[in-house]
Design a protein around this motif. Structure first.
Motif, PDB file in Angstrom:
ATOM      1  N   THR A 130       0.592   6.668   0.390  1.00 57.69           N
ATOM      2  CA  THR A 130       1.486   6.937  -0.800  1.00 57.69           C
ATOM      3  C   THR A 130       3.247   6.166  -0.929  1.00 57.69           C
ATOM      4  O   THR A 130       4.200   6.559  -2.326  1.00 57.69           O
ATOM      5  CB  THR A 130       1.852   7.975  -1.137  1.00 57.69           C
ATOM      6  N   THR A 131       3.422   6.128   0.262  1.00 63.51           N
ATOM      7  CA  THR A 131       5.171   5.424   0.217  1.00 63.51           C
ATOM      8  C   THR A 131       5.360   4.117  -0.177  1.00 63.51           C
ATOM      9  O   THR A 131       6.916   3.665  -0.910  1.00 63.51           O
ATOM     10  CB  THR A 131       5.560   5.561   2.124  1.00 63.51           C
ATOM     11  N   GLY A 132       4.042   3.306   0.077  1.00 58.03           N
ATOM     12  CA  GLY A 132       4.565   2.189  -1.223  1.00 58.03           C
ATOM     13  C   GLY A 132       5.075   0.382   0.158  1.00 58.03           C
ATOM     14  O   GLY A 132       5.098  -0.207  -0.076  1.00 58.03           O
ATOM     15  N   ILE A 133       4.759   1.464   1.230  1.00 60.63           N
ATOM     16  CA  ILE A 133       4.920   0.103   2.945  1.00 60.63           C
ATOM     17  C   ILE A 133       3.450   0.203   3.787  1.00 60.63           C
ATOM     18  O   ILE A 133       2.287   0.434   3.379  1.00 60.63           O
ATOM     19  CB  ILE A 133       5.511   1.081   3.589  1.00 60.63           C
ATOM     20  N   ILE A 134       3.532  -1.223   3.455  1.00 64.66           N
ATOM     21  CA  ILE A 134       2.576  -1.724   3.843  1.00 64.66           C
ATOM     22  C   ILE A 134       2.330  -1.567   5.337  1.00 64.66           C
ATOM     23  O   ILE A 134       3.342  -2.022   6.341  1.00 64.66           O
ATOM     24  CB  ILE A 134       2.713  -3.751   4.195  1.00 64.66           C
ATOM     25  N   THR A 135       1.366  -0.726   5.807  1.00 64.37           N
ATOM     26  CA  THR A 135       1.117  -0.204   7.499  1.00 64.37           C
ATOM     27  C   THR A 135       0.275  -1.251   8.077  1.00 64.37           C
ATOM     28  O   THR A 135      -0.056  -2.398   7.423  1.00 64.37           O
ATOM     29  CB  THR A 135       0.017   1.122   7.106  1.00 64.37           C
ATOM     30  N   SER A 187       5.412 -11.961   3.199  1.00 62.91           N
ATOM     31  CA  SER A 187       5.703 -11.644   1.291  1.00 62.91           C
ATOM     32  C   SER A 187       4.499 -10.772   0.750  1.00 62.91           C
ATOM     33  O   SER A 187       4.696 -11.286  -0.459  1.00 62.91           O
ATOM     34  CB  SER A 187       5.893 -13.616   1.365  1.00 62.91           C
ATOM     35  N   PHE A 188       3.903  -9.949   1.450  1.00 65.98           N
ATOM     36  CA  PHE A 188       3.055  -9.621   0.779  1.00 65.98           C
ATOM     37  C   PHE A 188       4.066  -8.195  -0.003  1.00 65.98           C
ATOM     38  O   PHE A 188       4.339  -7.842   1.486  1.00 65.98           O
ATOM     39  CB  PHE A 188       1.816  -9.728   1.074  1.00 65.98           C
ATOM     40  N   LYS A 189       3.560  -7.359  -0.771  1.00 65.20           N
ATOM     41  CA  LYS A 189       3.960  -6.550  -0.991  1.00 65.20           C
ATOM     42  C   LYS A 189       3.041  -5.865  -1.736  1.00 65.20           C
ATOM     43  O   LYS A 189       2.284  -5.765  -2.747  1.00 65.20           O
ATOM     44  CB  LYS A 189       5.382  -6.563  -1.569  1.00 65.20           C
ATOM     45  N   MET A 190       3.611  -4.230  -2.003  1.00 65.31           N
ATOM     46  CA  MET A 190       2.770  -3.412  -2.548  1.00 65.31           C
ATOM     47  C   MET A 190       2.711  -3.296  -3.955  1.00 65.31           C
ATOM     48  O   MET A 190       4.163  -3.081  -3.783  1.00 65.31           O
ATOM     49  CB  MET A 190       2.586  -2.127  -1.961  1.00 65.31           C
ATOM     50  N   LEU A 191       2.627  -2.419  -5.026  1.00 65.04           N
ATOM     51  CA  LEU A 191       3.045  -3.273  -6.305  1.00 65.04           C
ATOM     52  C   LEU A 191       2.849  -2.055  -6.553  1.00 65.04           C
ATOM     53  O   LEU A 191       2.175  -0.909  -5.694  1.00 65.04           O
ATOM     54  CB  LEU A 191       1.490  -3.208  -6.929  1.00 65.04           C
ATOM     55  N   ILE A 192       4.207  -1.044  -7.295  1.00 59.22           N
ATOM     56  CA  ILE A 192       4.877   0.141  -7.099  1.00 59.22           C
ATOM     57  C   ILE A 192       5.210   0.227  -8.971  1.00 59.22           C
ATOM     58  O   ILE A 192       5.968  -0.517  -9.115  1.00 59.22           O
ATOM     59  CB  ILE A 192       6.209   0.394  -6.486  1.00 59.22           C
ATOM     60  N   ASN A 193       4.935   1.755  -9.380  1.00 59.96           N
ATOM     61  CA  ASN A 193       5.307   2.267 -10.681  1.00 59.96           C
ATOM     62  C   ASN A 193       6.132   1.923 -11.202  1.00 59.96           C
ATOM     63  O   ASN A 193       7.666   2.441  -9.681  1.00 59.96           O
ATOM     64  CB  ASN A 193       4.506   3.079 -11.128  1.00 59.96           C
ATOM     65  N   ASP A 194       6.690   2.211 -12.398  1.00 60.16           N
ATOM     66  CA  ASP A 194       7.968   2.253 -13.121  1.00 60.16           C
ATOM     67  C   ASP A 194       9.099   3.580 -12.169  1.00 60.16           C
ATOM     68  O   ASP A 194      10.260   3.490 -11.798  1.00 60.16           O
ATOM     69  CB  ASP A 194       8.376   2.735 -14.475  1.00 60.16           C
ATOM     70  N   ASP A 195       7.831   4.368 -11.411  1.00 61.00           N
ATOM     71  CA  ASP A 195       8.118   5.578 -11.259  1.00 61.00           C
ATOM     72  C   ASP A 195       8.381   6.066  -9.643  1.00 61.00           C
ATOM     73  O   ASP A 195       8.317   7.175  -9.280  1.00 61.00           O
ATOM     74  CB  ASP A 195       7.616   7.294 -11.776  1.00 61.00           C
ATOM     75  N   TYR A 244      -5.244   1.798  -9.621  1.00 62.63           N
ATOM     76  CA  TYR A 244      -6.977   2.217 -11.011  1.00 62.63           C
ATOM     77  C   TYR A 244      -7.783   2.753 -10.173  1.00 62.63           C
ATOM     78  O   TYR A 244      -7.876   3.297  -8.723  1.00 62.63           O
ATOM     79  CB  TYR A 244      -7.112   0.742 -10.713  1.00 62.63           C
ATOM     80  N   GLU A 245      -8.103   3.262 -10.870  1.00 60.85           N
ATOM     81  CA  GLU A 245      -9.727   4.241 -10.767  1.00 60.85           C
ATOM     82  C   GLU A 245     -10.014   3.222  -9.235  1.00 60.85           C
ATOM     83  O   GLU A 245     -10.911   2.243  -9.184  1.00 60.85           O
ATOM     84  CB  GLU A 245     -10.568   4.429 -11.713  1.00 60.85           C
ATOM     85  N   GLY A 246     -10.877   4.266  -8.041  1.00 57.90           N
ATOM     86  CA  GLY A 246     -11.344   3.754  -7.060  1.00 57.90           C
ATOM     87  C   GLY A 246     -10.253   2.895  -6.040  1.00 57.90           C
ATOM     88  O   GLY A 246     -11.130   2.248  -4.964  1.00 57.90           O
ATOM     89  N   VAL A 247      -8.804   2.674  -6.372  1.00 61.28           N
ATOM     90  CA  VAL A 247      -8.739   1.591  -5.581  1.00 61.28           C
ATOM     91  C   VAL A 247      -7.090   2.227  -5.047  1.00 61.28           C
ATOM     92  O   VAL A 247      -6.873   2.997  -6.114  1.00 61.28           O
ATOM     93  CB  VAL A 247      -7.426   0.797  -6.615  1.00 61.28           C
ATOM     94  N   THR A 248      -6.648   2.721  -3.643  1.00 61.36           N
ATOM     95  CA  THR A 248      -5.975   3.137  -3.023  1.00 61.36           C
ATOM     96  C   THR A 248      -4.560   2.049  -3.189  1.00 61.36           C
ATOM     97  O   THR A 248      -3.862   3.544  -3.620  1.00 61.36           O
ATOM     98  CB  THR A 248      -5.903   2.985  -2.031  1.00 61.36           C
ATOM     99  N   SER A 249      -4.633   1.677  -3.268  1.00 64.91           N
ATOM    100  CA  SER A 249      -3.405   0.749  -3.272  1.00 64.91           C
ATOM    101  C   SER A 249      -3.994  -1.069  -3.587  1.00 64.91           C
ATOM    102  O   SER A 249      -4.752  -1.708  -3.207  1.00 64.91           O
ATOM    103  CB  SER A 249      -2.580   0.717  -1.911  1.00 64.91           C
TER     104      SER A 249
END
Length: 181
Positions: free
Chosen positions: A35-40, A56-64, A70-75
């Motif tokens: 849940t860190t937003g780091i691509i393993t 150039s790929f990045k994990m999408l992060i919410n404002d918080d 989304y439902e059923g999606v980990t990242s």
């Protein structure tokens, strides 16, 4: 007191500690969700398998600061120019037996699936990771698709179909939100 009587209790306790530690490490590795937003490394390898590169790929992060899901999606992983991948863990024959990265191209079609880990029955359910089967999903843009299952791997095939359906729905939802935002 004999030498055997002196050595046995500490030896037994040591073995119990070693076995308990090994089981804890195994349980952690099987249930860990990043849940860190780091691509393993595993996700990076999956992106490279789908797109040829993971740069150039990045994990999408919410404002918080939390990972966007989304439902059923980990990242959700995006490169900023239309290529988006969804990390999904789905049930096949085994609960959570399919850990997948499902990639979409700029046109919104499934362009590849990388199997990150698989916990399905060897020789049967594991057939869903064969490239010939995974290629059947390429080009899908709607949740109303039909991909035939693999004989003998019914639950694993249904799990793969469900994972792709989840990814297609999440992609549509993401694009709708981006269009409105």
């Amino acid at each position: 007191m004999t030498m055997k009587e002196k050595i046995m209790p500490p030896l037994v306790l040591t073995l119990i500690c070693i076995i308990s530690s090994a089981l804890l490490v195994l349980a952690y590795n099987l249930t860990y969700v990043d849940t860190t937003g780091i691509i393993t490394d595993k996700l990076s390898e999956g992106l490279a398998e789908i797109y040829g590169t993971s740069e150039s790929f990045k994990m999408l992060i919410n404002d918080d600061g939390t990972v966007r899901t989304y439902e059923g999606v980990t990242s959700i992983i995006d490169n900023g120019s239309g290529k988006t991948a969804f990390e999904i863990t789905a049930d096949g024959y085994s609960k959570g037996g399919l850990h997948l990265l499902i990639g979409f191209d700029e046109s919104g079609a499934v362009c590849g699936i990388s199997v990150l880990t698989i916990g399905e029955t060897p020789g049967l359910g594991t057939k869903v990771q064969d490239s010939a089967y995974l290629d059947r999903f390429k080009g899908i843009t709607s949740p109303d698709f039909q991909v035939d299952g693999i004989t003998g791997a019914t639950y694993s095939s249904k799990g793969m179909n469900k994972a792709v359906e989840t990814a297609v729905n999440a992609y549509s939802q993401l694009k709708e939100e981006q269009g409105n935002g």
